[in-house]
Design an enzyme around this catalytic site. Structure first.
Site, mmCIF file in Angstrom:
data_model
loop_
_atom_site.group_PDB
_atom_site.id
_atom_site.type_symbol
_atom_site.label_atom_id
_atom_site.label_comp_id
_atom_site.label_asym_id
_atom_site.label_seq_id
_atom_site.Cartn_x
_atom_site.Cartn_y
_atom_site.Cartn_z
ATOM 1 N N TRP A 28 0.928 -1.348 0.498
ATOM 2 C CA TRP A 28 0.141 -0.008 0.136
ATOM 3 C C TRP A 28 0.637 1.356 0.273
ATOM 4 O O TRP A 28 1.863 1.395 0.822
ATOM 5 C CB TRP A 28 -0.734 0.146 1.645
ATOM 6 C CG TRP A 28 -2.143 -1.459 1.519
ATOM 7 C CD1 TRP A 28 -1.743 -2.352 1.351
ATOM 8 C CD2 TRP A 28 -3.293 -0.978 0.725
ATOM 9 N NE1 TRP A 28 -3.217 -3.155 0.492
ATOM 10 C CE2 TRP A 28 -4.152 -1.789 0.443
ATOM 11 C CE3 TRP A 28 -3.624 0.305 0.170
ATOM 12 C CZ2 TRP A 28 -5.230 -2.013 -0.046
ATOM 13 C CZ3 TRP A 28 -5.519 0.093 -0.649
ATOM 14 C CH2 TRP A 28 -6.020 -1.047 -0.994
ATOM 15 N N GLU A 30 0.154 4.029 0.509
ATOM 16 C CA GLU A 30 -0.561 5.010 1.303
ATOM 17 C C GLU A 30 0.566 4.796 3.171
ATOM 18 O O GLU A 30 0.229 5.346 3.662
ATOM 19 C CB GLU A 30 -1.842 6.111 1.570
ATOM 20 C CG GLU A 30 -2.948 4.466 1.869
ATOM 21 C CD GLU A 30 -3.052 3.587 0.215
ATOM 22 O OE1 GLU A 30 -2.529 4.432 -0.732
ATOM 23 O OE2 GLU A 30 -4.488 3.895 -0.001
ATOM 24 N N SER A 49 -3.077 0.680 -3.735
ATOM 25 C CA SER A 49 -3.543 2.562 -3.099
ATOM 26 C C SER A 49 -4.934 2.787 -3.371
ATOM 27 O O SER A 49 -5.827 2.091 -4.429
ATOM 28 C CB SER A 49 -2.843 3.805 -3.493
ATOM 29 O OG SER A 49 -3.334 4.707 -3.629
ATOM 30 N N HIS A 50 -5.391 3.562 -2.305
ATOM 31 C CA HIS A 50 -7.001 3.615 -2.493
ATOM 32 C C HIS A 50 -7.071 5.135 -2.661
ATOM 33 O O HIS A 50 -8.357 5.608 -2.121
ATOM 34 C CB HIS A 50 -7.833 2.625 -1.587
ATOM 35 C CG HIS A 50 -8.380 1.788 -1.530
ATOM 36 N ND1 HIS A 50 -8.747 0.916 -1.349
ATOM 37 C CD2 HIS A 50 -8.158 0.805 -3.343
ATOM 38 C CE1 HIS A 50 -9.114 -0.297 -1.420
ATOM 39 N NE2 HIS A 50 -8.899 -0.148 -2.528
ATOM 40 N N LEU A 51 -6.366 5.636 -2.777
ATOM 41 C CA LEU A 51 -6.058 7.352 -2.915
ATOM 42 C C LEU A 51 -7.115 7.655 -3.289
ATOM 43 O O LEU A 51 -6.271 7.187 -4.851
ATOM 44 C CB LEU A 51 -4.002 7.815 -2.798
ATOM 45 C CG LEU A 51 -3.744 8.141 -1.569
ATOM 46 C CD1 LEU A 51 -1.951 7.894 -1.601
ATOM 47 C CD2 LEU A 51 -4.101 8.181 -0.377
#
Length: 67
Positions: A28, A30, A49-51
């Protein structure tokens, strides 16, 4: 998606997917630990990532990264 990218990276051989945990194959971005792990991974790197897109660095959009 991580499994598909891992298989593409290894030419369809599932051995790497079975032997290396998800957090090592696609860390990840972040998290500090994930960023350190990603920098240490061999290229081409797989990064998770889930940004939201607006939080990515501007340099990212000028790179050769595939999203």
């Amino acid at each position: 998606m991580l499994e598909i990218l891992s298989l593409i990276r290894q030419g369809g051989d599932p051995g790497w997917c079975r032997s290396v945990p998800n957090w090592e194959r696609g860390p990840w971005l972040e998290t500090l630990l994930g960023l350190r792990r990603a920098r240490g991974n061999a290229r081409p790197r797989i990064i998770s990532s889930h940004l939201p897109v607006h939080l990515f660095p501007k340099k990212f959009f000028g790179s050769k990264a595939k999203v």
